[in-house]
Design a protein around this motif. Structure first.
Motif, PDB file in Angstrom:
ATOM      1  N   THR A  66       0.840  -1.200   0.000  1.00 56.47           N
ATOM      2  CA  THR A  66       0.000   0.000   0.000  1.00 56.47           C
ATOM      3  C   THR A  66       0.876   1.251   0.000  1.00 56.47           C
ATOM      4  O   THR A  66       2.099   1.175   0.198  1.00 56.47           O
ATOM      5  N   ALA A  68       0.804   3.411   2.254  1.00 53.64           N
ATOM      6  CA  ALA A  68       1.322   3.519   3.628  1.00 53.64           C
ATOM      7  C   ALA A  68       2.617   2.721   3.774  1.00 53.64           C
ATOM      8  O   ALA A  68       3.560   3.170   4.443  1.00 53.64           O
ATOM      9  N   LYS A  71       5.374   4.695   2.128  1.00 47.49           N
ATOM     10  CA  LYS A  71       5.779   5.824   2.978  1.00 47.49           C
ATOM     11  C   LYS A  71       6.734   5.363   4.076  1.00 47.49           C
ATOM     12  O   LYS A  71       7.716   6.043   4.386  1.00 47.49           O
ATOM     13  N   ASN A  72       6.448   4.196   4.652  1.00 46.03           N
ATOM     14  CA  ASN A  72       7.328   3.660   5.700  1.00 46.03           C
ATOM     15  C   ASN A  72       8.711   3.316   5.133  1.00 46.03           C
ATOM     16  O   ASN A  72       9.731   3.544   5.796  1.00 46.03           O
ATOM     17  N   PRO A  83       5.932   9.363   7.961  1.00 45.60           N
ATOM     18  CA  PRO A  83       4.793   9.111   7.068  1.00 45.60           C
ATOM     19  C   PRO A  83       3.692  10.172   7.110  1.00 45.60           C
ATOM     20  O   PRO A  83       3.116  10.500   6.073  1.00 45.60           O
ATOM     21  N   LYS A  98      -4.202   7.935  -1.343  1.00 45.40           N
ATOM     22  CA  LYS A  98      -4.635   7.504  -0.019  1.00 45.40           C
ATOM     23  C   LYS A  98      -3.696   6.430   0.516  1.00 45.40           C
ATOM     24  O   LYS A  98      -3.134   5.648  -0.252  1.00 45.40           O
ATOM     25  N   ASP A  99      -3.554   6.377   1.822  1.00 50.83           N
ATOM     26  CA  ASP A  99      -2.672   5.388   2.438  1.00 50.83           C
ATOM     27  C   ASP A  99      -3.092   3.967   2.112  1.00 50.83           C
ATOM     28  O   ASP A  99      -2.252   3.072   2.022  1.00 50.83           O
ATOM     29  N   GLU A 100      -4.395   3.753   1.916  1.00 48.26           N
ATOM     30  CA  GLU A 100      -4.877   2.391   1.666  1.00 48.26           C
ATOM     31  C   GLU A 100      -4.828   1.992   0.199  1.00 48.26           C
ATOM     32  O   GLU A 100      -5.151   0.839  -0.148  1.00 48.26           O
ATOM     33  N   HIS A 191      -8.500  11.212   9.372  1.00 47.85           N
ATOM     34  CA  HIS A 191      -7.121  11.672   9.207  1.00 47.85           C
ATOM     35  C   HIS A 191      -6.506  11.820  10.594  1.00 47.85           C
ATOM     36  O   HIS A 191      -7.071  12.488  11.462  1.00 47.85           O
TER      37      HIS A 191
END
Length: 346
Positions: A66, A68, A71-72, A83, A98-100, A191
């Motif tokens: 994902t 997310a 970002k990690n 993140p 979106k993170d998902e 958020h």
């Protein structure tokens, strides 16, 4: 016949008379397909959205990763950009992903290019709300108790003789204590953070108006409402009714979203009569909030309260229209009768 075939036949055990010949098993088509189906990894290149400078190159990223996850991974090479302060997008001027969002579902090839923007230092919404709401609660009480250096030594710690002043303090305190408790135990935020710089703007709005209205309501020269107790009683009924309605809507919205998820559903009325306003508006929590401050303005008959109500109504109308548009865009079966904040009007 080649030499390998001869050796293979010599190694096999002798067959008895009438025994069928041993046939070597070939791998099935499914097994062969499984062997051929190797995981296709992605390569992700992250560029600065402004300068197009390459910031990071991620190799062998799994297809089901994902945003997310990405970002990690990016944070490992750039720890200063945690993140929450990252915005990744497919186009330098496009919307943030979106993170998902899943990598393999994005319109990219196996070599994906993402553009990074720094959102700046972030702060959690819980911290923001607690700060915003604790300030007005404390500030109002300072004026109510008439601490020194506000109205002069003559009035230090002298309470008002008007009952409406004490009632207004109770209602104002109740409102912000309710907000604080809802922030801690009711609200679920889609958020997790907001830019740190926004807290100063938000606090200036809430704290400034709280001081302005408290100064006049608790002033020694304050005059009670024109129509006396009847006006105050009506105002208290409006205020309490809308406070209960606002709380009921917040509970209904909380129950729509499981803890830890970002699931969005269409809110509908429940058995609680206060939620029936969902039949007419998309954001009844804002409708009840404005109604509470209208009641408080009628109760105190104070101009700063009326201006605070007007400014709040304008801001909540903007928010309500945005949420209403997103509901219409996301849900095709969204009830067409609903208005954003005021039934049939706005």
């Amino acid at each position: 016949m080649d030499m390998n075939s001869v050796i293979s036949e010599m190694r096999q055990p002798a067959k008895g008379p009438g025994e069928p010949p041993v046939v070597a098993k070939r791998p099935s088509a499914k097994t062969a397909k499984k062997a051929k189906r190797a995981t296709v990894y992605f390569e992700v290149e992250i560029l600065d959205a402004k300068t197009r400078e390459k910031l990071c190159f991620l190799d062998k990223v799994e297809p089901h990763a994902t945003i997310a996850d990405i970002k990690n991974m990016f944070t490992k090479s750039h720890p200063q950009w945690y993140p929450a302060r990252q915005s990744l997008r497919l186009d330098p001027k496009g919307r943030s992903l979106k993170d998902e969002d899943i990598l393999q579902n994005l319109p990219v090839g196996t070599t994906a290019t993402l553009y990074f923007r720094d959102l700046g230092a972030q702060i959690s919404w819980v911290t923001v709300f607690l700060t915003e709401y604790a300030g007005p609660l404390v500030i109002y009480l300072l004026f109510y108790f008439r601490v020194p250096f506000i109205y002069g030594p003559k009035y230090d710690f002298i309470t008002s003789r008007h009952s409406v002043v004490h009632l207004a303090c109770i209602c104002h305190s109740f409102h912000y204590i309710k907000r604080l408790l809802e922030t801690l135990f009711v609200h679920r935020f889609s958020h997790g953070t907001m830019p740190f710089r926004n807290i100063f703007k938000n606090c200036m709005y809430y704290w400034g108006f709280a001081a302005w209205m408290a100064y006049y309501i608790n002033h020694p020269l304050y005059t009670p409402p024109t129509y006396g107790e009847d006006q105050v009683k009506l105002a208290v009924i409006i205020f309490l009714f809308c406070q209960l309605g606002n709380f009921s809507i917040h509970i209904a919205l909380r129950n729509l979203r499981p803890a830890g998820s970002k699931t969005r559903k269409i809110p509908f009325p429940t058995r609680n009569p206060f939620t029936w306003l969902f039949l007419l508006v998309s954001c009844p929590n804002y409708t009840y909030e404005v109604g509470s401050w209208i009641g408080f303005a009628i109760m105190t008959q104070c101009l700063p309260v009326a201006l605070f109500t007007l400014v709040g109504f304008i801001q909540m109308t903007i928010w309500a229209k945005g949420k209403h548009r997103s509901y219409l865009k996301e849900f095709r079966d969204y009830p067409p009768l609903r208005s954003p904040i005021v039934p049939f009007i706005l």
